[in-house]
Scaffold this motif. Structure first.
Motif, PDB file in Angstrom:
ATOM      1  N   LEU A  50       0.817  -1.219   0.000  1.00 28.41           N
ATOM      2  CA  LEU A  50       0.000   0.000   0.000  1.00 28.41           C
ATOM      3  C   LEU A  50       0.843   1.259   0.000  1.00 28.41           C
ATOM      4  CD1 LEU A  50      -2.903  -0.466   2.563  1.00 28.41           C
ATOM      5  CD2 LEU A  50      -2.970  -0.568   0.080  1.00 28.41           C
ATOM      6  N   ARG A 187      -1.893 -11.424   0.319  1.00 27.66           N
ATOM      7  CA  ARG A 187      -2.954 -10.907  -0.539  1.00 27.66           C
ATOM      8  C   ARG A 187      -2.247 -10.021  -1.556  1.00 27.66           C
ATOM      9  NH1 ARG A 187      -8.025  -7.359   1.444  1.00 27.66           N
ATOM     10  NH2 ARG A 187      -8.760  -6.704  -0.630  1.00 27.66           N
ATOM     11  N   PRO A 261     -11.135   4.436   4.637  1.00 31.71           N
ATOM     12  CA  PRO A 261      -9.925   5.118   4.211  1.00 31.71           C
ATOM     13  C   PRO A 261     -10.104   5.766   2.836  1.00 31.71           C
ATOM     14  CG  PRO A 261      -9.803   2.807   3.656  1.00 31.71           C
ATOM     15  CD  PRO A 261     -11.163   3.031   4.259  1.00 31.71           C
ATOM     16  N   SER A 263      -9.196   6.059  -0.506  1.00 28.13           N
ATOM     17  CA  SER A 263      -8.471   5.061  -1.302  1.00 28.13           C
ATOM     18  C   SER A 263      -8.289   5.504  -2.743  1.00 28.13           C
ATOM     19  CB  SER A 263      -9.237   3.733  -1.262  1.00 28.13           C
ATOM     20  OG  SER A 263      -9.391   3.307   0.073  1.00 28.13           O
TER      21      SER A 263
ATOM     22  N   SER B 659      -8.512  -0.881   8.165  1.00 29.26           N
ATOM     23  CA  SER B 659      -9.136  -0.126   7.077  1.00 29.26           C
ATOM     24  C   SER B 659      -8.169   0.873   6.481  1.00 29.26           C
ATOM     25  CB  SER B 659     -10.380   0.632   7.565  1.00 29.26           C
ATOM     26  OG  SER B 659     -11.328  -0.273   8.017  1.00 29.26           O
ATOM     27  N   ALA B 660      -6.991   0.380   6.101  1.00 26.11           N
ATOM     28  CA  ALA B 660      -5.999   1.284   5.522  1.00 26.11           C
ATOM     29  C   ALA B 660      -6.311   1.588   4.061  1.00 26.11           C
ATOM     30  CB  ALA B 660      -4.611   0.664   5.635  1.00 26.11           C
ATOM     31  N   PHE B 661      -7.044   0.685   3.432  1.00 22.06           N
ATOM     32  CA  PHE B 661      -7.306   0.869   2.012  1.00 22.06           C
ATOM     33  C   PHE B 661      -8.500   0.014   1.617  1.00 22.06           C
ATOM     34  CE2 PHE B 661      -6.567  -0.422  -2.457  1.00 22.06           C
ATOM     35  CZ  PHE B 661      -6.528   0.834  -3.047  1.00 22.06           C
ATOM     36  N   THR B 662      -9.326   0.577   0.753  1.00 25.51           N
ATOM     37  CA  THR B 662     -10.447  -0.195   0.220  1.00 25.51           C
ATOM     38  C   THR B 662     -10.268  -0.343  -1.274  1.00 25.51           C
ATOM     39  OG1 THR B 662     -11.883   0.741   1.898  1.00 25.51           O
ATOM     40  CG2 THR B 662     -12.956  -0.352   0.056  1.00 25.51           C
ATOM     41  N   PRO B 663      -9.916  -1.536  -1.723  1.00 24.33           N
ATOM     42  CA  PRO B 663      -9.773  -1.726  -3.175  1.00 24.33           C
ATOM     43  C   PRO B 663     -11.141  -1.823  -3.830  1.00 24.33           C
ATOM     44  CG  PRO B 663      -9.215  -3.743  -1.993  1.00 24.33           C
ATOM     45  CD  PRO B 663      -9.679  -2.752  -0.960  1.00 24.33           C
ATOM     46  N   GLU B 667     -11.911  -7.208   0.087  1.00 22.67           N
ATOM     47  CA  GLU B 667     -12.141  -6.555   1.371  1.00 22.67           C
ATOM     48  C   GLU B 667     -11.162  -5.428   1.639  1.00 22.67           C
ATOM     49  OE1 GLU B 667     -12.149  -9.324   4.613  1.00 22.67           O
ATOM     50  OE2 GLU B 667     -13.446 -10.689   3.492  1.00 22.67           O
ATOM     51  N   THR B 668     -11.519  -4.620   2.613  1.00 22.26           N
ATOM     52  CA  THR B 668     -10.661  -3.550   3.098  1.00 22.26           C
ATOM     53  C   THR B 668      -9.360  -4.148   3.650  1.00 22.26           C
ATOM     54  OG1 THR B 668     -12.542  -2.176   3.558  1.00 22.26           O
ATOM     55  CG2 THR B 668     -10.581  -1.717   4.817  1.00 22.26           C
ATOM     56  N   VAL B 669      -8.262  -3.427   3.436  1.00 25.85           N
ATOM     57  CA  VAL B 669      -6.944  -3.947   3.798  1.00 25.85           C
ATOM     58  C   VAL B 669      -6.504  -3.382   5.146  1.00 25.85           C
ATOM     59  CG1 VAL B 669      -4.557  -4.146   3.045  1.00 25.85           C
ATOM     60  CG2 VAL B 669      -6.391  -4.021   1.341  1.00 25.85           C
ATOM     61  N   ASN B 670      -6.002  -4.254   6.002  1.00 24.31           N
ATOM     62  CA  ASN B 670      -5.420  -3.819   7.276  1.00 24.31           C
ATOM     63  C   ASN B 670      -3.902  -3.981   7.210  1.00 24.31           C
ATOM     64  OD1 ASN B 670      -8.066  -3.593   8.194  1.00 24.31           O
ATOM     65  ND2 ASN B 670      -8.067  -5.712   8.899  1.00 24.31           N
TER      66      ASN B 670
END
Lengths: 574, 1017
Positions: A50, A187, A261, A263, B659-663, B667-670
């Motif tokens: 990220l 992932r 977030p 994004s 919830s660092a990022f939502t692609p 799912e939302t990324v931690n």
């Protein structure tokens, strides 16, 4: 007696009412943070994946301005346009990612998580090569040792190249041997399928392409460390496992979530949310839309690259909204050196991308640091590519009523290494070293890959042209460029400049590659000069950041004219 | 005269006079009665035939046995102290316009530097005693209320950029009217017993409820009522010649370099002297009435109406009394303080009670309980950079509102959406912000103590005290949707529960060692353990749903955060004082502290101190009863102390973010990663050492009094949050690397110019002088500067060999000969390498207080002067660069040539326009140009008070009635600022802490004036 009992009672009270609690002296660990042992490689690799685009974005903050994709407005000369502190974020982001990779490695090794180990190493190499390309000498061999070495030495950029070239081979070995269970695999946010399951072969292709890019960067010098450029290039070209399809493209894909977030693509956040985002460089608008002296949207990517909020008219461009309109064009803007590559009739752009025509985009000139006029609704913005912006007829998108709700909602990409880039690199290698095929065919492949990526990286958007029209325009465009390339009068230098200029256009959204190219080849040679005629020497490398200058006595002195080892062109850049 | 001791020498019977000076004692004729009172000569009267003995007591110049409260609540005669203590009586701070007790002490104690962050009601106050002795640790002193450590933190959510200066300092919870006295212990030899917490000085507060001294009447009630007004201390003098624009052209810029108001038919001004309506650009959908309209090109009164006159209303009632062997008191205070700007209100309710009872078995129990409720609201005051603000900020733009913009005649919100509207879209309309944003703070606090003392024998006792201080500070910060910085609204609530538990067990003794009382030994040994903890939770909400409603459920997205921390400090201490003939005293003290958040080998630190006090006027007969020298005391002290780091610096956990990022798919990324801070297992406590010397004297019938101290304080192993070069993998680490030294002199003088005789005319002059010089020693290996506050490219730095906190920033580039270099564009060339551009430390400060009395009327005024001390002022650079004040009302048609040389060394000849001259060279682009010497003189306080003569009260139930009219900060002059800015440099935009010398438009200072009535019955 009664007194003694009372005293004992008091004493008992001391120790019962929190006495023991207040005497506990072993409280070293913060109860509100996770213990170090819980560093899970998969979650740590999430951070690495990220944050990599943040690293590129902060690097773009400098390189895109140096190379006139974005407008340099922080200063009117190179002396004051950037200061060491402007590089803190790029540098800090880089080493925090690198430290995360290093810290999680022992656990990943213990768990036999080879996919993560290999993919993380590739990202590590990408960051180190980008740092070396941007700054020159950097801490590499001594870096990331925490308390053991808080002030690492700086390694020569050539030895950094040599080190990471070797590490890329290790990464390939890890990935090739990856056989761990799915639950130990990361992932994959870059190449994963809809479940996030990754693809080791694409990472291996990326590793090989990064090797190719390093060799390509060093092609003027012929070697780095013990690596011989020509023979390695030949091997890689023969193996033919370099990025060539859009599925193999190395790019981060942003989402559309606005908050918590956020994004979205950073440029979308910047230009579509608050109204006063960064200016795009007039030169870049000009070179895409005007320099070839063809009708509007001759380049099929133009309307995907840029979004006009309003057509500029004499009515809406007043001294309020476009003050440079009333300020005379600086004489040095008329120098031949800055005129169009294709048409000597076209002088360098000034004030907008097309000061006389009606096809103008409103950006800013190089080194225009004047105050902000009322042009929120007039400024031209980044389009659907790469930021997930808007496309179609002009309309104001960045006022608060529309804020963050227009276009593709920020679902852009951060391009890092695309198949089109590889084609242009191959074309240059073919032209200058005579390796691996026909430069003209590779040039064409590069353009077609670029147009295809630009126009199809997202599903068809409202307002976008019909794909058939794009196809026709692409053919016309390719024919025009190849016509220039194959012009019997075109010297090898002109041919190379043409390749580099097309690469420059294709690299919209990525400042790293064109900045490297400009320093390696001096192309595009007609970059718009600063408004100030004497801006001082160009940034041959970025400044070392304040955080390092201030805290590491090993940092080399900060001069803009120091060069990366592969920068041997000797050309005076501007 | 009350509380005079009366002893019958023959029978040893004793008593005290009551409030009216009356007493009764059994005696027969021929007995000798001894009347004694502190500060008076013992008077012996042989009882005659009369039943009434009314001697006149004479003041004793030699004795002056002033009793002061010292560390751990030990009361001592001042002459026995080998260190400086400043005691401030309640008259100095009670019933004053300032509702902040510390702020009311400004200038009253030498060596104590008190500075408000701004004039807003409820804003924080910085207090530094004898200079900064830690580099990145806190330099705020310890507050001890009724013997118990009292949390005085300034808890702000976020940093100065986000408006932290708004946050209150928690000593604001104290009701000045309920305080009996304040003692300030300055040196380390005075504070050793408090351990590391007292290493930055100790402010000892004795409240009326904690005061266990005998009360003389069965019951006494006193009532105090005040009403004060508060206003902004000064506004700039605006020019009325030029309006908004650039290069004499009308443009909707920030700056006022547009055409003159007399212009007609050029520069964008119509022939009829009008310009296009500033709101016409909103179009027909928003303001159809303004489309195609024109407005007059004329100056407007657009700043003054933004401010208001606030009211400070304070009521205080206290009741005290005593029974057989019990004393008690109850105090209620209510304060309502509204600031000089709308939505700035501070309300405080103080309830307290205390009492003491002596049981028959030799045990004395006493207790003091306090409850405080405060509620504060203020507009947000983020960092203003002169072109707006990054976070909402009420003062960021108002002062440079274009002269021609009719702020109060035009709407501030979009009638359809409530969005802010302004003459340009990138600034929030300040009036909109005032209505739509707030930064609130609510505190509920309980503190108190319970103590038991058992007299073992006539000369020793044991005591135990349990104290607690527990508060919850709830903050709410919101901005409705429609502003510029957060167009869709934002709200944050935080809750901070702070707990202090403190146990002290001590054995105390005081014994004459021989019959003649030649030698006296007193002292204490004790154990003190303290727990300090906080528990913090925060909830942030984004994207307001319905405009104007501030509850979390009315926002679409949320982010939560929580954190808790707790540490213990255990101290073992001892102190003994050996007195010889009451004129030489030797005091030895030591304490060993153990801290719970360092590794075992580093967590303990022992620090001793010693001091000697010698009173020549008691020692040598030649000096006794001397006409000229009434009192002389010399003292010398050595002290040391420790400073502990904040907890959890040795081992750092992980950083995580959910919830660092939502692609777009999945799912939302931690994420989780190592923290960017590097742990330091070798961290140990800071060590401070100080030596001080002092002289206290009274001359000429006590007309002239002097209290003088010099000190030299060295701090080493100072912990800094050192920036690391990120290439080692981390960006910050706590390290013991630095040293700093403070040397200074403190002088307090009082001079009776005219000593009043029998209700006559009197004039007393007193003053203080403070000079502190601090020098940063080493900062550790290879480090030549550390940013300690502000931005890292413009802020306060620690640099070896330089005073603490020098201001670094960009400067004008100089050539080898020191000439300014002017670029080809005619403007100065910036040097972006960090350069020292100012020193915020004042050279010296001085206060002069005059008190002139005539009968029952007293007139007092206090002047303060600060010499030197630089400040970087965005108020100055914004107002000058924007060309709005009279200072810039020069001929704008002229051209200017900046003094300096061109790059090739020739004298600069490039002419620039007035816009260029004013806009580019007033500090906007080069920090150095925004730094001013803050030397200033101010009338801190002026008051006139009248107490009704006793005879007028005889037939009323009142014991005392007094009325006072007081004004604070009524006048000031900062000599080196451009005249028409009327700028008061007494602001601190970096907030409470180690930053100083920055004004970032976070809130101007205030003046306050009004009256107070005191009734006792």
């Amino acid at each position: 007696m009664k007194n003694k009992i009372f005293s004992l009672f008091l004493l008992a009270l001391v120790f019962t009412v929190g006495g023991c609690e207040t005497f506990d002296l072993d409280q070293l660990d913060n109860p509100s943070t996770l213990p170090k042992e819980q560093l899970d490689p998969i979650s740590a690799f999430n951070y690495v994946q990220l944050t990599l685009p943040d690293f590129v974005d902060s690097n773009n903050g400098f390189t895109q301005r140096a190379i006139r994709q974005m407008a340099m407005t922080g200063g009117n000369t190179y002396d004051n346009a950037f200061t060491p502190i402007d590089f803190d974020s790029n540098w800090t982001t880089a080493y925090l990612i690198l430290n995360t990779i290093k810290t999680m490695e022992p656990k990943a090794i213990a768990n036999d998580q080879k996919f993560i180990l290999g993919a993380a190493k590739i990202i590590r190499c990408y960051i180190f090569m980008t740092l070396a390309d941007t700054y020159g000498d950097i801490p590499y061999s001594d870096a990331l040792q925490g308390n053991l070495n808080p002030r690492p030495k700086y390694d020569n950029s050539e030895s950094v190249y040599a080190g990471i070239y070797d590490e890329l081979n290790q990464a390939i070995a890890y990935l090739a041997a990856s056989s761990e269970a799915v639950n130990l695999q990361p992932r994959d946010l870059y190449y994963g399928n809809s479940e996030g399951k990754g693809d080791t072969s694409k990472w291996i292709t990326l590793a090989k392409t990064l090797k190719f890019k390093m060799l390509y960067n060093a092609s003027r010098i012929g070697h780095f460390g013990g690596v011989d450029v020509n023979s390695q290039l030949t091997l890689l070209l023969q193996e033919n496992d370099l990025i060539k399809t859009a599925e193999q493209d190395f790019a981060f894909k942003y989402g559309t979530e606005r908050d918590v977030p956020n994004s979205r693509h950073p440029l979308y956040n910047d230009q579509y949310e608050f109204g006063t985002g960064a200016y795009i460089a007039n030169y870049f608008f000009w070179t895409v839309s005007k320099e070839k002296n063809k009708p509007a949207k001759f380049d099929p990517r133009e309307e995907f690259y840029f979004f006009r909020q309003a057509n500029l008219t004499s009515g809406n461009t007043t001294s309020q909204s476009l003050p440079c309109k009333t300020i005379a064009r600086p004489p040095h803007y008329n120098d031949e050196a800055y005129q169009s590559f294709y048409s000597t009739a076209l002088k360098a752009p000034y004030c907008t991308s097309d000061e006389v025509g009606g096809n103008a985009y409103l950006g800013r000139d190089h080194g225009d640091r004047s105050g902000l006029p009322q042009d929120d609704g007039l400024r031209s913005l980044v389009g659907i590519y790469p930021a997930g912006g808007a496309i179609g007829a002009p309309t104001v998108v960045n006022n608060s009523a529309n804020a963050g709700l227009k276009g593709a909602l920020g679902q852009g990409i951060m391009p890092m290494l695309l198949s089109s880039y590889v084609s242009f690199m191959k074309a240059e290698v073919a032209l200058t070293l005579g390796l691996g095929g026909d430069p003209a065919a590779l040039l064409e492949e590069g353009i077609r890959n670029s147009v295809s990526k630009t126009t199809t990286f997202l599903p068809a958007q409202t307002g976008a042209p019909d794909p058939a029209i794009t196809a026709t325009k692409t053919n016309t465009y390719v024919a025009f460029v190849l016509g220039v390339y194959n012009d019997p009068l075109a010297t090898p230098a002109k041919k190379l400049e043409l390749i580099v200029k097309e690469y420059y256009i294709a690299a919209w959204g990525n400042g790293v590659e064109p900045y490297n190219n400009y320093r390696r080849t001096g192309y595009p040679s007609n970059l718009q000069p600063t408004l100030e005629e004497n801006p001082g020497p160009f940034f041959y490398t970025a400044l070392y950041p304040y955080v390092s200058v201030n805290n590491n006595p090993n940092v080399p002195s900060n001069v803009r004219t120091k060069k990366v080892f592969w920068d041997v062109s000797g050309i005076t850049l501007h | 005269m009350p509380t005079v001791n009366v002893v019958n020498k023959s029978t040893k019977a004793s008593t005290q006079t009551d409030f009216d000076g009356k007493y009764s004692i059994k005696a027969k004729a021929g007995d000798v009665l001894v009347f004694s009172f502190v500060g008076y000569t013992d008077t012996n009267v042989t009882v005659g035939a009369s039943n009434v003995v009314n001697p006149v007591l004479k003041t004793d110049a030699q004795q002056l046995g002033e009793v002061v409260v010292t560390s751990q609540g030990i009361k001592k005669e001042k002459k026995a102290l080998g260190y400086a203590v400043t005691t401030i009586k309640s008259e100095e701070f009670a019933s004053k316009p300032s509702t902040d007790v510390v702020r009311a002490l400004t200038g009253k104690a030498p060596g104590v530097n008190i500075q408000q962050t701004s004039g807003l009601s409820g804003s924080g106050t910085n207090i530094i005693i004898r200079g900064y002795s830690s580099i990145t640790g806190s330099n705020q002193p310890l507050f001890v209320v009724d013997g118990v450590p009292f949390n005085s933190d300034t808890n702000s959510d976020g940093n100065f950029v986000e408006g932290a200066t708004n946050a209150s300092s928690r000593f604001l919870d104290l009701d000045p009217n309920n305080i009996e006295s304040i003692s300030i212990l300055k040196g380390l030899s005075a504070t050793t017993l408090y351990g590391s917490a007292g290493s930055k000085g100790v402010v000892l507060v004795t409240t009326k409820s904690g005061n266990t001294k005998d009360v003389n009447k069965k019951m006494e009630v006193s009532v105090s009522q005040s009403l004060y007004m508060t206003e902004i201390s000064g506004l700039p003098d605006y020019q009325n010649s030029y309006g908004v624009g650039n290069e004499l052209e009308y443009r909707t810029t920030f700056g006022n370099w547009g055409p003159s108001f007399n212009t007609r038919g050029e520069g964008g001004i119509g022939q009829d002297g009008t310009v296009i309506h500033p709101y016409s650009y909103y179009g027909t959908s928003v303001f159809p009435e303004f489309v195609d309209q024109r407005v007059k090109w004329a100056p407007q009164d657009n700043v003054k109406p933004f401010f208001r006159t606030g009211y400070v209303n304070t009521t205080s009632v206290s009741l005290s009394g005593r029974g057989e062997s019990t004393s008690y008191n109850v105090n209620v205070g209510n304060t309502s303080d509204s600031g000089f700007i709308e939505n700035n209100n501070y309300k405080r309710l103080n309830l307290s009670s205390g009492g003491s009872t002596k049981l028959g078995n030799g045990i004395t129990l006493s207790t003091s309980l306090n409850y405080i409720k405060t509620d504060k609201t203020a507009p947000p005051t983020g960092y203003g950079y002169g072109s707006g603000a990054i976070t909402p900020s009420i003062f960021a733009t108002i002062l440079y509102t274009p002269r021609s913009f009719d702020l109060f005649g035009l709407p501030y919100e979009n009638p359809n959406t409530h969005e802010s509207v302004y003459y340009r879209t990138d600034i929030t309309n300040p009036r909109w912000l005032l209505k739509n944003a707030s930064d609130d703070e609510h505190v509920r606090r309980f503190f108190g103590n319970f103590s038991a003392l058992y007299d073992i024998n006539s000369w020793s006792n044991v005591s135990y005290r349990l104290a607690m201080d527990n508060y919850t500070q709830a903050k709410r910060y919101y901005i409705n949707r429609g502003g510029v910085q957060t167009p869709r609204g934002y709200m944050r609530t935080t809750n901070n529960e702070n707990t202090v538990f403190d146990h002290t067990f001590s054995y105390n003794f005081n014994k004459e060692l021989d019959k003649a009382a030649t030698w006296n030994l007193d002292g204490t040994i004790g154990v003190n353990s303290r727990l300090e903890a906080y528990d913090y939770t925060a909830l942030e909400s984004f994207n307001q749903f319905v405009y104007g409603f501030q509850e979390h459920q009315n926002f679409q997205n949320h982010l939560g955060y929580s954190e808790k921390q707790s540490f213990n400090k255990v101290g073992v201490y001892g102190s003994v004082t050996l007195g010889y003939k009451k004129y030489v005293y030797l005091n030895l003290q030591a304490r060993n502290d153990y801290f719970s958040s360092l590794l075992k080998e580093n967590r303990s630190l022992f620090y001793p101190s010693a001091s000697v006090s010698f009173v020549p006027t008691d020692a040598f007969s030649v000096l006794k009863n001397n006409k000229y020298v009434n009192y002389l005391k010399l003292r010398i002290g050595y002290g040391s102390s420790a400073g502990f780091p904040p907890p959890y610096q040795t081992n750092i956990g992980l950083y995580e973010q959910t919830s660092a990022f939502t692609p777009t798919v999945g799912e939302t990324v931690n994420i989780v990663r190592p923290d960017s801070q590097l742990g330091n297992p070798n961290l140990k406590p800071e060590l401070y050492k100080e030596i001080e010397f002092g002289l206290e004297a009274k001359f000429f019938d006590n007309r002239l009094g002097i209290d003088f101290s010099v000190y030299n304080k060295k701090s080493k192993d100072l912990i800094i949050q050192a920036d690391l070069a990120p290439e080692n993998g981390n960006i910050v680490q706590a390290q013991n690397v630095s040293e700093i030294s403070n040397k200074g002199i403190e002088l307090g003088v009082s001079l009776g110019i005219i000593v009043p005789k029998e209700d006559g005319f009197g004039w007393n002059l007193s003053g203080t002088f403070t000079k502190n010089r601090n020098i940063v020693g080493t900062l550790g290996l290879g480090v030549d500067k550390i940013a300690i506050a502000g931005f890292t490219n413009r802020g306060n730095f620690a640099i070896p060999g330089r005073p603490y906190g020098v201001i670094m920033g960009s400067s004008i580039l100089r050539d080898a000969n020191g000439n300014y270099i002017v670029g080809s564009d005619g403007n100065y060339v910036v040097n972006n390498d960090l350069t020292e551009i100012g020193d915020p430390n004042a050279d010296w400060k001085s206060t002069i207080i005059n008190e002139i009395s005539y009968k029952n009327l007293t007139f007092g005024f206090q002047f303060e002067y600060q010499r030197g001390g630089d400040i970087y002022s965005n108020t100055a650079n914004a107002l000058l660069s924007r060309g709005v004040t009279e200072d810039t009302n020069f001929d704008r048609n002229a051209t200017f040539v900046l003094p300096g040389v061109s790059a090739n060394g020739n004298i600069n000849t490039v002419q620039i326009s007035s816009t260029q001259y004013g806009f580019n060279n007033s500090g906007f682009f080069i920090d150095e140009q925004s730094v001013y010497d803050a030397t200033n003189l101010r009338l801190r306080e002026v008051s006139l008070s009248y107490s009704l003569p006793k005879r007028m009260l005889e037939k009323t139930p009142f014991g005392k009635i007094s009325i006072a009219v007081t004004g604070q900060n009524m006048w000031y002059k900062a000599f080196n600022f451009p005249k028409h800015l009327n700028f008061d440099p007494e602001v601190m935009s970096l907030g409470v802490g180690n930053g100083q010398g920055f004004d970032y438009l976070t809130g101007p200072s205030a003046k306050r004036y009004g009256f107070n009535i005191n009734l006792t019955f």
